[in-house]
Design an enzyme around this catalytic site. Structure first.
Site, PDB file in Angstrom:
ATOM      1  N   LYS A 116      43.222  36.751   5.014  1.00  0.00           N
ATOM      2  CA  LYS A 116      43.373  37.925   4.138  1.00  0.00           C
ATOM      3  C   LYS A 116      42.347  37.904   3.009  1.00  0.00           C
ATOM      4  O   LYS A 116      41.948  38.979   2.537  1.00  0.00           O
ATOM      5  CB  LYS A 116      44.801  38.014   3.599  1.00  0.00           C
ATOM      6  CG  LYS A 116      45.813  38.185   4.719  1.00  0.00           C
ATOM      7  CD  LYS A 116      46.801  39.294   4.512  1.00  0.00           C
ATOM      8  CE  LYS A 116      47.459  39.616   5.855  1.00  0.00           C
ATOM      9  NZ  LYS A 116      48.498  40.605   5.839  1.00  0.00           N
ATOM     10  N   LYS A 202      45.194  39.339  16.496  1.00  0.00           N
ATOM     11  CA  LYS A 202      46.553  39.894  16.649  1.00  0.00           C
ATOM     12  C   LYS A 202      46.625  41.363  16.237  1.00  0.00           C
ATOM     13  O   LYS A 202      45.905  41.795  15.335  1.00  0.00           O
ATOM     14  CB  LYS A 202      47.563  39.037  15.890  1.00  0.00           C
ATOM     15  CG  LYS A 202      47.787  39.435  14.471  1.00  0.00           C
ATOM     16  CD  LYS A 202      48.965  38.691  13.846  1.00  0.00           C
ATOM     17  CE  LYS A 202      49.035  39.118  12.397  1.00  0.00           C
ATOM     18  NZ  LYS A 202      50.270  39.563  11.896  1.00  0.00           N
ATOM     19  N   LYS A 205      49.686  45.704  11.552  1.00  0.00           N
ATOM     20  CA  LYS A 205      50.082  47.049  11.132  1.00  0.00           C
ATOM     21  C   LYS A 205      49.243  47.600   9.997  1.00  0.00           C
ATOM     22  O   LYS A 205      49.319  48.785   9.705  1.00  0.00           O
ATOM     23  CB  LYS A 205      51.574  47.085  10.796  1.00  0.00           C
ATOM     24  CG  LYS A 205      51.997  46.259   9.621  1.00  0.00           C
ATOM     25  CD  LYS A 205      53.503  46.433   9.452  1.00  0.00           C
ATOM     26  CE  LYS A 205      54.121  45.243   8.775  1.00  0.00           C
ATOM     27  NZ  LYS A 205      53.470  44.806   7.557  1.00  0.00           N
TER      28      LYS A 205
HETATM   29  P1  ATP Z   1      49.967  43.105   8.031  1.00  0.00           P
HETATM   30  O1  ATP Z   1      48.920  43.573   8.975  1.00  0.00           O
HETATM   31  O2  ATP Z   1      50.422  44.131   7.056  1.00  0.00           O
HETATM   32  O3  ATP Z   1      49.732  41.755   7.466  1.00  0.00           O
HETATM   33  P2  ATP Z   1      51.699  42.351  10.224  1.00  0.00           P
HETATM   34  O4  ATP Z   1      51.545  43.352  11.323  1.00  0.00           O
HETATM   35  O5  ATP Z   1      51.116  41.009  10.411  1.00  0.00           O
HETATM   36  O6  ATP Z   1      51.256  42.992   8.868  1.00  0.00           O
HETATM   37  P3  ATP Z   1      54.044  41.381   8.916  1.00  0.00           P
HETATM   38  O7  ATP Z   1      54.795  42.197   7.947  1.00  0.00           O
HETATM   39  O8  ATP Z   1      53.115  40.356   8.351  1.00  0.00           O
HETATM   40  O9  ATP Z   1      53.230  42.253   9.942  1.00  0.00           O
HETATM   41  O10 ATP Z   1      55.024  40.671   9.939  1.00  0.00           O
HETATM   42  C1  ATP Z   1      56.293  41.118  10.271  1.00  0.00           C
HETATM   43  C2  ATP Z   1      56.817  40.354  11.460  1.00  0.00           C
HETATM   44  O11 ATP Z   1      56.159  40.782  12.651  1.00  0.00           O
HETATM   45  C3  ATP Z   1      56.569  38.848  11.387  1.00  0.00           C
HETATM   46  O12 ATP Z   1      57.690  38.178  11.933  1.00  0.00           O
HETATM   47  C4  ATP Z   1      55.372  38.633  12.247  1.00  0.00           C
HETATM   48  O13 ATP Z   1      55.330  37.341  12.787  1.00  0.00           O
HETATM   49  C5  ATP Z   1      55.595  39.679  13.331  1.00  0.00           C
HETATM   50  N1  ATP Z   1      54.330  40.108  13.904  1.00  0.00           N
HETATM   51  C6  ATP Z   1      53.317  40.721  13.246  1.00  0.00           C
HETATM   52  N2  ATP Z   1      52.292  41.000  14.079  1.00  0.00           N
HETATM   53  C7  ATP Z   1      52.672  40.535  15.300  1.00  0.00           C
HETATM   54  C8  ATP Z   1      52.041  40.517  16.583  1.00  0.00           C
HETATM   55  N3  ATP Z   1      50.848  41.028  16.766  1.00  0.00           N
HETATM   56  N4  ATP Z   1      52.714  39.967  17.620  1.00  0.00           N
HETATM   57  C9  ATP Z   1      53.943  39.449  17.456  1.00  0.00           C
HETATM   58  N5  ATP Z   1      54.595  39.433  16.269  1.00  0.00           N
HETATM   59  C10 ATP Z   1      53.976  39.968  15.198  1.00  0.00           C
END
Ligand code: ATP
Ligand code: LTN
Length: 338
Positions: A116, A202, A205
């Protein structure tokens, strides 16, 4: 009659960006499966979210949207404690305490911080660095036994365990630890959904590239289009080989996470057919999986008064669990009780 107390499950998602299929398969869907067996607390971690700059209006709107999606995914607000992190002051309070039991060297090793910081080179704030300590506070406040998360959160959870053990060693008795040491709960498939355009990173969002992620509120046409354009490779063989064929492996993981079909069966079913039919099958499975969630979402989101009531009740129930733990921590530290 003795009633055995259910174990506590706790997890959180940042209300940033838009919820993706990765969030659903890696986290949300598994939360729903736990609601009967465990005492579940699920937070919208807004304090974590401000480690990146947010538009206040959008943030507020998003919290309601995410809550409505949680419920639409099947989380029952009666059975689960659904709450906003900033409504329970104990999170920030315990985070401060845990800061004093977390080493800078430990935080320097966190890969999410490194990623990040690279992405937001103009805003590497102290909150971003301290993010895992607040997460440890979220978890340890509730006497949490299990933490259902995707694979990317494993390292943060490991830190929460280390901090809990360190604190217990100083202030707990062997038979009476202060904190329960939490266990991760990472799904066997779906724990790491990769981007559709960039299958070596990965799906996330808060990614800007619209076509890299499937969002939970994407309509059938958008989903079909995104899978049709998903990056694969120059071959034509549906085979699970994440290193060699990351795009195909990712699509296979998505299909398997949704339908339960094994990689071998998929490989046999699509043998000699190229990628077209396979991609269409993955799109179809995702569309069908999200249909009921999308159908429920509109009504739930429309009832903002109802959502506010859920958050009010969630905040009260969460605080009732968290405050005794914070008081215990203050007590063992030697703070004078209020
Ligand atoms: P950001 O991009 O805003 O950092 P993020 O998509 O990584 O967000 P988080 O809020 O950090 O989402 O994570 C929420 C939950 O979703 C966590 O348990 C995380 O492990 C899971 N998660 C996030 N992205 C993935 C992915 N690509 N595959 C599986 N699990 C995921
Ligand atoms: N750090 C997590 C979100 C998060 C969390 C938590 C997950 C904050 N507090 C407590 C599980 C338990 C993330 O970025 N996905």
């Amino acid at each position: 009659m003795t009633q055995t107390k259910k174990q506590v499950v706790l997890s959180g998602i940042q209300p940033s960006g838009r919820l993706t299929l990765g969030n659903y398969l890696g986290a949300l869907r598994n939360w729903v499966r736990l609601q009967e067996q465990y005492d579940c607390c699920y937070a919208l971690v807004d304090l974590h979210t401000i480690t990146a700059r947010q538009d206040p209006k959008v943030l507020r709107e998003r919290c309601y949207e995410f809550l409505a999606l949680y419920i639409a995914c099947g989380l029952d607000p009666q059975k689960n404690v659904l709450f906003v992190q900033s409504h329970v002051a104990a999170h920030a309070q315990l985070a401060w305490v845990l800061n004093c039991y977390t080493m800078v060297g430990e935080l320097n090793r966190m890969t999410q911080f490194k990623d990040k910081s690279q992405k937001n080179a103009d805003n590497i704030n102290a909150g971003l660095y301290d993010y895992p300590v607040l997460m440890a506070a979220d978890i340890l406040l509730y006497d949490t036994a299990k933490v259902p998360v995707g694979d990317d959160q494993k390292q943060h959870l490991e830190l929460a365990r280390d901090v809990a053990i360190r604190f217990n060693n100083i202030y707990g008795a062997p038979d009476k630890p202060v904190f329960r040491v939490p266990e991760p709960m990472i799904p066997p498939v779906g724990a790491r959904i990769m981007g559709l355009q960039e299958p070596t990173a990965k799906m996330s969002k808060s990614d800007d590239a619209e076509s890299n992620a499937v969002y939970l509120l994407d309509g059938p046409d958008a989903i079909e289009r995104k899978f049709k354009r998903a990056v694969t490779d120059s071959g034509a063989e549906v085979r699970y080989a994440p290193e060699e064929k990351p795009g195909v492996a990712n699509l296979m993981s998505i299909l398997s996470a949704i339908t339960g079909e094994s990689f071998e069966a998929m490989q046999a079913r699509f043998a000699g057919q190229g990628y077209g039919k396979f991609k269409a099958a993955v799109a179809e499975a995702v569309i069908e999986c999200l249909k009921p969630v999308q159908a429920r979402y509109k009504d739930i989101r429309g009832d903002e008064a109802g959502l506010k009531r859920v958050l009010q009740s969630g905040a009260e129930r969460a605080a009732a669990k968290a405050e005794p733990m914070l008081a215990r921590v203050h007590d063992v530290l030697g703070f004078i009780p209020k």
